[in-house]
Design a protein around this motif. Structure first.
Motif, PDB file in Angstrom:
ATOM      1  N   VAL A  67      77.344  -8.138  34.630  1.00 62.17           N
ATOM      2  CA  VAL A  67      76.966  -6.805  35.106  1.00 62.17           C
ATOM      3  C   VAL A  67      77.922  -5.776  34.515  1.00 62.17           C
ATOM      4  O   VAL A  67      79.142  -5.920  34.598  1.00 62.17           O
ATOM      5  CB  VAL A  67      77.000  -6.739  36.652  1.00 62.17           C
ATOM      6  CG1 VAL A  67      76.688  -5.329  37.132  1.00 62.17           C
ATOM      7  CG2 VAL A  67      76.012  -7.735  37.242  1.00 62.17           C
ATOM      8  N   LYS A  68      77.342  -4.735  33.924  1.00 61.73           N
ATOM      9  CA  LYS A  68      78.176  -3.718  33.279  1.00 61.73           C
ATOM     10  C   LYS A  68      77.892  -2.305  33.781  1.00 61.73           C
ATOM     11  O   LYS A  68      78.514  -1.354  33.316  1.00 61.73           O
ATOM     12  CB  LYS A  68      77.985  -3.777  31.761  1.00 61.73           C
ATOM     13  CG  LYS A  68      78.451  -5.105  31.163  1.00 61.73           C
ATOM     14  CD  LYS A  68      78.312  -5.131  29.659  1.00 61.73           C
ATOM     15  CE  LYS A  68      78.806  -6.464  29.100  1.00 61.73           C
ATOM     16  NZ  LYS A  68      78.701  -6.510  27.616  1.00 61.73           N
ATOM     17  N   THR A  69      76.963  -2.180  34.725  1.00 57.10           N
ATOM     18  CA  THR A  69      76.624  -0.869  35.281  1.00 57.10           C
ATOM     19  C   THR A  69      77.132  -0.785  36.711  1.00 57.10           C
ATOM     20  O   THR A  69      76.750  -1.595  37.564  1.00 57.10           O
ATOM     21  CB  THR A  69      75.108  -0.644  35.253  1.00 57.10           C
ATOM     22  OG1 THR A  69      74.642  -0.706  33.906  1.00 57.10           O
ATOM     23  CG2 THR A  69      74.760   0.727  35.830  1.00 57.10           C
ATOM     24  N   PHE A  70      77.985   0.200  36.968  1.00 54.57           N
ATOM     25  CA  PHE A  70      78.611   0.353  38.284  1.00 54.57           C
ATOM     26  C   PHE A  70      78.556   1.810  38.728  1.00 54.57           C
ATOM     27  O   PHE A  70      78.796   2.723  37.937  1.00 54.57           O
ATOM     28  CB  PHE A  70      80.076  -0.079  38.240  1.00 54.57           C
ATOM     29  CG  PHE A  70      80.295  -1.531  37.949  1.00 54.57           C
ATOM     30  CD1 PHE A  70      80.354  -2.463  38.973  1.00 54.57           C
ATOM     31  CD2 PHE A  70      80.444  -1.974  36.634  1.00 54.57           C
ATOM     32  CE1 PHE A  70      80.572  -3.813  38.701  1.00 54.57           C
ATOM     33  CE2 PHE A  70      80.652  -3.320  36.353  1.00 54.57           C
ATOM     34  CZ  PHE A  70      80.716  -4.246  37.393  1.00 54.57           C
ATOM     35  N   ALA A  71      78.271   2.005  40.008  1.00 56.90           N
ATOM     36  CA  ALA A  71      78.309   3.346  40.585  1.00 56.90           C
ATOM     37  C   ALA A  71      79.699   3.631  41.140  1.00 56.90           C
ATOM     38  O   ALA A  71      80.401   2.730  41.608  1.00 56.90           O
ATOM     39  CB  ALA A  71      77.273   3.474  41.701  1.00 56.90           C
ATOM     40  N   ILE A  72      80.081   4.889  41.094  1.00 57.89           N
ATOM     41  CA  ILE A  72      81.356   5.334  41.661  1.00 57.89           C
ATOM     42  C   ILE A  72      81.138   6.673  42.354  1.00 57.89           C
ATOM     43  O   ILE A  72      80.233   7.436  41.992  1.00 57.89           O
ATOM     44  CB  ILE A  72      82.448   5.500  40.576  1.00 57.89           C
ATOM     45  CG1 ILE A  72      81.999   6.530  39.517  1.00 57.89           C
ATOM     46  CG2 ILE A  72      82.767   4.170  39.906  1.00 57.89           C
ATOM     47  CD1 ILE A  72      83.089   6.880  38.514  1.00 57.89           C
ATOM     48  N   LEU A 107      86.778   4.089  40.635  1.00 60.97           N
ATOM     49  CA  LEU A 107      86.797   3.939  39.181  1.00 60.97           C
ATOM     50  C   LEU A 107      87.998   3.112  38.747  1.00 60.97           C
ATOM     51  O   LEU A 107      87.865   2.207  37.906  1.00 60.97           O
ATOM     52  CB  LEU A 107      86.828   5.315  38.512  1.00 60.97           C
ATOM     53  CG  LEU A 107      87.028   5.324  36.991  1.00 60.97           C
ATOM     54  CD1 LEU A 107      85.934   4.528  36.293  1.00 60.97           C
ATOM     55  CD2 LEU A 107      87.072   6.760  36.472  1.00 60.97           C
ATOM     56  N   GLU A 108      89.163   3.388  39.319  1.00 64.25           N
ATOM     57  CA  GLU A 108      90.365   2.644  38.946  1.00 64.25           C
ATOM     58  C   GLU A 108      90.241   1.171  39.326  1.00 64.25           C
ATOM     59  O   GLU A 108      90.709   0.290  38.600  1.00 64.25           O
ATOM     60  CB  GLU A 108      91.597   3.269  39.600  1.00 64.25           C
ATOM     61  CG  GLU A 108      91.923   4.677  39.097  1.00 64.25           C
ATOM     62  CD  GLU A 108      92.068   4.746  37.579  1.00 64.25           C
ATOM     63  OE1 GLU A 108      92.602   3.780  36.982  1.00 64.25           O
ATOM     64  OE2 GLU A 108      91.632   5.748  36.986  1.00 64.25           O
ATOM     65  N   THR A 119      78.801   0.988  31.848  1.00 61.82           N
ATOM     66  CA  THR A 119      77.997   2.166  32.146  1.00 61.82           C
ATOM     67  C   THR A 119      78.392   2.622  33.536  1.00 61.82           C
ATOM     68  O   THR A 119      78.217   1.885  34.511  1.00 61.82           O
ATOM     69  CB  THR A 119      76.493   1.847  32.093  1.00 61.82           C
ATOM     70  OG1 THR A 119      76.115   1.586  30.734  1.00 61.82           O
ATOM     71  CG2 THR A 119      75.666   3.020  32.617  1.00 61.82           C
ATOM     72  N   LEU A 120      78.961   3.800  33.622  1.00 59.51           N
ATOM     73  CA  LEU A 120      79.460   4.328  34.887  1.00 59.51           C
ATOM     74  C   LEU A 120      78.523   5.423  35.389  1.00 59.51           C
ATOM     75  O   LEU A 120      78.147   6.327  34.639  1.00 59.51           O
ATOM     76  CB  LEU A 120      80.866   4.886  34.699  1.00 59.51           C
ATOM     77  CG  LEU A 120      81.918   3.863  34.232  1.00 59.51           C
ATOM     78  CD1 LEU A 120      83.223   4.556  33.874  1.00 59.51           C
ATOM     79  CD2 LEU A 120      82.149   2.806  35.311  1.00 59.51           C
TER      80      LEU A 120
END
Length: 283
Positions: A108-113, A119-120, A133-134
């Protein structure tokens, strides 16, 4: 799984002693087909709405290849069942273990913040990965929704530009924005208002945004609740998206949950006793 023509057919044939769950995969298929044919972007099913394997299979079999997950368990469920599925971890607050497993074990490379602290955490648990992908989630008004979510998650319009710039610096892949107008949203224009607010923050931040994720909130029909036609929501979203200052080839995402599975099932229960207006069920 037994097949019946209707709940009435079930009760007439068996008169079950306990409650019985009714599954309607054909209704899931119909909803998936509608979104696939009418939404002008990519559809991510919000797994938390109903993670039953037969629901997921019905969606997969009818062209839904993207999944919005909210937990480590959901990541593992989707990744193990559908190799090749696109998984987006869209919960804005995740455990360090969930982040690490999602990235390292399941790709998994897509994360919500919605904060720099989150983020850190993601950067730390992925070893400072640059292939992320942020997606920055905004807090928007929940007016018109049965269940507003704005007070729980999301960055404010004032705080968003700084977080957008920090996220843009942190990745060499795509940067997205997202929001959630609230569950069971009864007003199509709520999406336009949210997209206009998000757009103001993008302009102020001066960054290139590659994804606009309008979240979920699409309503279903219930007794006493008759929302506008679903196509009105789609048309409103499409028009607002075309006015946003985003990359020319920016992607439009949605995360329907209820709208895909509200008609997917029901429970047949027996009334054991009535006291005035109160019904006592065997469920």
């Amino acid at each position: 799984m037994d097949s019946v023509l209707s709940p009435l057919d079930l009760t007439a044939r068996q008169a079950p002693e306990g409650p019985v769950a009714i599954a309607r995969p054909h209704r899931v298929a119909a909803a998936a087909s509608w979104f696939r044919d009418n939404f002008p972007g990519e559809v991510f099913y919000a797994v938390k709405a109903n993670p039953s394997p037969w629901v997921l299979d019905a969606l997969w079999d009818n062209g839904v290849r993207n999944f919005d997950v909210a937990s480590e368990v959901e990541v593992e469920l989707v990744a193990s069942r559908y190799p090749g599925a696109q998984i987006a971890f869209m919960h804005p607050v995740k455990s360090r273990r969930a982040i690490a497993r999602a990235y390292r074990e399941f790709g998994v490379k897509t994360f919500a913040i919605d904060s720099e602290d989150e983020l850190e955490k993601i950067l730390a648990e992925t070893g400072g990965a640059k292939d992320l992908t942020l997606v920055v989630r905004f807090a928007v008004s929940g007016d018109g929704a049965a269940y507003p979510l704005a007070r729980k998650f999301g960055v404010t319009e004032e705080e968003a530009p700084a977080l957008l710039r920090r996220a843009r610096q942190a990745t060499e892949e795509m940067l997205g924005v997202s929001f959630h107008v609230g569950s069971q949203c009864m007003r199509p224009d709520a999406y336009r208002s949210a997209m206009e607010m998000v757009n103001r923050a993008i302009v102020k931040a001066g960054v290139v945004v590659d994804i606009v994720d309008i979240g979920g909130g699409f309503p279903a029909i219930y007794p006493g609740m008759n929302p506008p036609a679903m196509i009105e929501y789609v048309n409103t979203i499409k028009a607002a998206f075309e006015e946003m200052f985003v990359a020319q080839n920016a992607k439009l995402w949605a995360e329907p949950g209820r709208a895909l599975v509200a008609e997917a099932g029901s429970t047949v229960a027996r009334v054991e006793l009535r006291k005035g207006d109160a019904l006592y069920l065997n469920d």
